[in-house]
Design a protein around this motif. Structure first.
Motif, PDB file in Angstrom:
ATOM      1  N   ILE A 101       1.705  29.398 -57.440  1.00  0.00           N
ATOM      2  CA  ILE A 101       1.769  29.531 -58.497  1.00  0.00           C
ATOM      3  C   ILE A 101       0.393  29.016 -59.189  1.00  0.00           C
ATOM      4  N   ASN A 102       0.315  27.851 -58.708  1.00  0.00           N
ATOM      5  CA  ASN A 102      -1.394  27.123 -59.254  1.00  0.00           C
ATOM      6  C   ASN A 102      -2.185  28.052 -58.492  1.00  0.00           C
ATOM      7  N   LYS A 103      -1.760  29.068 -57.300  1.00  0.00           N
ATOM      8  CA  LYS A 103      -3.166  29.849 -56.689  1.00  0.00           C
ATOM      9  C   LYS A 103      -3.311  31.128 -58.031  1.00  0.00           C
ATOM     10  N   ALA A 104      -2.345  31.527 -58.058  1.00  0.00           N
ATOM     11  CA  ALA A 104      -2.750  32.432 -59.159  1.00  0.00           C
ATOM     12  C   ALA A 104      -2.945  32.644 -60.308  1.00  0.00           C
ATOM     13  N   ILE A 105      -2.763  31.136 -60.847  1.00  0.00           N
ATOM     14  CA  ILE A 105      -3.020  30.878 -62.230  1.00  0.00           C
ATOM     15  C   ILE A 105      -4.503  30.483 -61.936  1.00  0.00           C
ATOM     16  N   GLU A 106      -4.932  30.190 -60.861  1.00  0.00           N
ATOM     17  CA  GLU A 106      -6.446  29.405 -60.914  1.00  0.00           C
ATOM     18  C   GLU A 106      -6.937  30.719 -61.097  1.00  0.00           C
ATOM     19  N   ILE A 107      -6.852  31.904 -60.343  1.00  0.00           N
ATOM     20  CA  ILE A 107      -7.767  33.060 -60.017  1.00  0.00           C
ATOM     21  C   ILE A 107      -7.231  34.102 -61.527  1.00  0.00           C
ATOM     22  N   VAL A 108      -6.290  34.129 -62.816  1.00  0.00           N
ATOM     23  CA  VAL A 108      -5.969  34.690 -63.803  1.00  0.00           C
ATOM     24  C   VAL A 108      -6.532  34.885 -64.168  1.00  0.00           C
ATOM     25  N   ARG A 109      -6.722  33.538 -64.737  1.00  0.00           N
ATOM     26  CA  ARG A 109      -7.531  32.602 -65.838  1.00  0.00           C
ATOM     27  C   ARG A 109      -8.079  32.980 -65.836  1.00  0.00           C
ATOM     28  N   SER A 110      -9.383  32.958 -65.533  1.00  0.00           N
ATOM     29  CA  SER A 110     -10.508  34.113 -65.664  1.00  0.00           C
ATOM     30  C   SER A 110     -10.174  35.410 -66.470  1.00  0.00           C
ATOM     31  N   LEU A 111      -9.560  36.024 -66.316  1.00  0.00           N
ATOM     32  CA  LEU A 111      -9.310  37.311 -67.254  1.00  0.00           C
ATOM     33  C   LEU A 111      -8.869  36.920 -68.592  1.00  0.00           C
ATOM     34  N   PRO A 112      -7.899  36.270 -69.228  1.00  0.00           N
ATOM     35  CA  PRO A 112      -8.293  35.866 -70.804  1.00  0.00           C
ATOM     36  C   PRO A 112      -9.550  35.351 -71.253  1.00  0.00           C
ATOM     37  N   GLU A 113      -9.691  34.251 -69.962  1.00  0.00           N
ATOM     38  CA  GLU A 113     -11.163  32.720 -70.523  1.00  0.00           C
ATOM     39  C   GLU A 113     -12.186  34.390 -71.146  1.00  0.00           C
ATOM     40  N   ALA A 114     -12.231  35.270 -70.174  1.00  0.00           N
ATOM     41  CA  ALA A 114     -13.769  36.084 -70.141  1.00  0.00           C
ATOM     42  C   ALA A 114     -13.407  36.964 -71.866  1.00  0.00           C
ATOM     43  N   GLY A 115     -12.131  37.310 -72.479  1.00  0.00           N
ATOM     44  CA  GLY A 115     -11.818  38.405 -73.458  1.00  0.00           C
ATOM     45  C   GLY A 115     -11.307  38.794 -73.023  1.00  0.00           C
ATOM     46  N   ILE A 116     -10.656  39.343 -71.985  1.00  0.00           N
ATOM     47  CA  ILE A 116     -10.255  40.691 -72.007  1.00  0.00           C
ATOM     48  C   ILE A 116      -8.153  40.385 -71.598  1.00  0.00           C
ATOM     49  N   PRO A 117      -8.196  40.888 -73.212  1.00  0.00           N
ATOM     50  CA  PRO A 117      -6.762  41.585 -72.619  1.00  0.00           C
ATOM     51  C   PRO A 117      -5.796  41.256 -71.486  1.00  0.00           C
ATOM     52  N   THR A 118      -4.804  40.295 -71.054  1.00  0.00           N
ATOM     53  CA  THR A 118      -4.074  40.378 -70.391  1.00  0.00           C
ATOM     54  C   THR A 118      -2.644  40.716 -69.896  1.00  0.00           C
ATOM     55  N   TYR A 119      -2.154  41.319 -69.259  1.00  0.00           N
ATOM     56  CA  TYR A 119      -1.175  41.458 -69.795  1.00  0.00           C
ATOM     57  C   TYR A 119      -0.096  41.692 -68.646  1.00  0.00           C
ATOM     58  N   ALA A 120       1.374  41.549 -67.905  1.00  0.00           N
ATOM     59  CA  ALA A 120       1.732  41.415 -66.662  1.00  0.00           C
ATOM     60  C   ALA A 120       3.359  41.458 -67.094  1.00  0.00           C
ATOM     61  N   VAL A 121       3.740  42.099 -66.383  1.00  0.00           N
ATOM     62  CA  VAL A 121       5.434  41.988 -65.618  1.00  0.00           C
ATOM     63  C   VAL A 121       5.636  41.263 -64.400  1.00  0.00           C
ATOM     64  N   LEU A 122       6.768  41.413 -64.320  1.00  0.00           N
ATOM     65  CA  LEU A 122       7.273  40.692 -62.760  1.00  0.00           C
ATOM     66  C   LEU A 122       8.182  41.235 -62.072  1.00  0.00           C
ATOM     67  N   GLY A 123       8.055  41.006 -60.757  1.00  0.00           N
ATOM     68  CA  GLY A 123       8.236  41.384 -59.457  1.00  0.00           C
ATOM     69  C   GLY A 123       9.542  41.054 -59.239  1.00  0.00           C
ATOM     70  N   ASN A 124       9.731  41.282 -58.230  1.00  0.00           N
ATOM     71  CA  ASN A 124      11.336  41.319 -56.934  1.00  0.00           C
ATOM     72  C   ASN A 124      10.785  39.761 -56.436  1.00  0.00           C
ATOM     73  N   HIS A 125       9.293  39.803 -55.874  1.00  0.00           N
ATOM     74  CA  HIS A 125       8.562  37.977 -54.932  1.00  0.00           C
ATOM     75  C   HIS A 125       8.683  37.699 -55.747  1.00  0.00           C
ATOM     76  N   ASP A 126       8.466  37.425 -57.565  1.00  0.00           N
ATOM     77  CA  ASP A 126       8.623  36.376 -58.156  1.00  0.00           C
ATOM     78  C   ASP A 126      10.089  35.958 -58.490  1.00  0.00           C
ATOM     79  N   TYR A 127      11.085  36.403 -57.959  1.00  0.00           N
ATOM     80  CA  TYR A 127      11.896  35.691 -58.477  1.00  0.00           C
ATOM     81  C   TYR A 127      12.726  35.711 -57.118  1.00  0.00           C
ATOM     82  N   ALA A 128      11.505  35.568 -56.068  1.00  0.00           N
ATOM     83  CA  ALA A 128      11.893  35.448 -54.286  1.00  0.00           C
ATOM     84  C   ALA A 128      13.147  35.989 -53.695  1.00  0.00           C
TER      85      ALA A 128
END
Length: 314
Positions: A101-128
């Motif tokens: 989770i931390n790896k994913a967060i460290e990569i994705v946080r750059s998008l909203p920090e750059a002022g780009i609105p970012t939206y997501a849905v979860l997938g099956n692997h996100d539920y293991a």
């Protein structure tokens, strides 16, 4: 005897080339540029670009985090109006999901920090869930959901946001229950509908669409293309999904002939615009994703970034 020897050496050589290319291809980024028509599209959204990425699969052995990072940097440079991430951030969280989770967060946080609105849905692997019959890990999904929201990524689970003029903050339904007011204020919104994950039975397309005013412009995002079939007619002129990885291994010039075609129980909608599927007036695009499943290789199926240029339609 020599003939057999040379034949075997040739076959080994061909196999080596295929293996080498399969290991190299995950690091080659394919940017697909598409035009998407949406009825009643607000003038402020005409010609704006929407980026779609999916299936990071962080946590799989030899996971493709370097390519994910490069793609995020590419999007920050290109600055689309919004970025959509269609689920499966992590692959196999194990006993302690914090690292993935931390790896994913460290990569994705750059998008909203750059002022780009970012939206997501979860997938099956996100539920293991590695199979549709597995027990969903709701605690894991909730932890990932909260972590994404904490860095400015809005996660939608059968929810809608009304996005005003590009570069403006999205308005959640709880903040603006009167779309007519928004329209008269000169800020006719584009509605983004996010559908929950299909395998955990969390997808409720009709519930997700319910807050959208009739005839209003909308874009529908989901992880699994199987959720698309339940959308009522003329409710999703542009719908996007991931999940399939495009088949991951495909024969050249035959996009529907992949290993998934022969091994999956459910119908596989490989990638691109899917024809003859779903209800009338609805259109689905499936992104090939970035990571991989089972084997850390791709063949004739490179990681994809999709850039949609929005256009109004009659």
């Amino acid at each position: 005897m020599k003939k057999i020897k040379y034949t075997l050496l040739s076959l080994l050589g061909i196999f080596g080339v295929i293996l080498g290319w399969g290991l190299l291809e995950p690091y080659l980024i394919d940017t697909e540029e598409e035009v998407a028509e949406i009825p009643a599209l607000p003038a402020s959204w005409e010609g704006q670009q929407v980026a779609l990425i999916a299936d990071w699969q962080i946590g799989m052995w030899m996971d493709n985090t370097s390519t994910i990072d490069r793609i995020v940097k590419q999007l920050i440079q290109e600055r689309p109006a919004i970025v959509l991430i269609a689920g499966d951030f992590i692959y196999n969280a194990g006993e302690d999901p914090s690292e993935e989770i931390n790896k994913a967060i460290e990569i994705v946080r750059s998008l909203p920090e750059a002022g780009i609105p970012t939206y997501a849905v979860l997938g099956n692997h996100d539920y293991a869930m590695k199979s549709k019959h597995a027990t969903p890990n709701e605690q894991l999904a909730d932890k990932l959901h909260k972590a994404l929201e904490s860095v400015g990524v809005q996660v939608l689970q059968n929810e809608v946001v009304a996005i005003g003029k590009p570069s403006q903050r999205a308005i959640a339904p709880s903040e603006n229950r009167n779309p007519t007011t928004a329209n008269t204020a000169g800020n006719a919104p584009l509605y983004l509908v996010g559908i929950g994950a299909h395998w955990p039975n969390n997808d409720k397309p009709k519930v997700a669409l319910n807050p959208v005013p009739e005839g209003a412009p909308r874009l529908v995002m989901m992880h699994n293309p199987d959720s698309f079939e339940a959308l009522p007619p003329n409710t999703a002129p542009l719908a996007v999904a991931g999940h399939t990885h495009g088949g991951q291994f495909r024969l050249p010039f035959t996009p529907e002939w992949s290993w998934m075609t022969f091994t999956k129980e459910d119908e596989v909608h490989a990638d691109g615009w899917i024809k003859g599927y779903g209800q009338s007036g609805n259109r689905l695009y499936v992104n090939r994703g970035i990571g991989f499943s089972i084997i850390p290789m791709r063949l004739n199926c490179p990681p994809e970034v999709t850039i949609f240029t929005l256009r109004s339609s009659a």
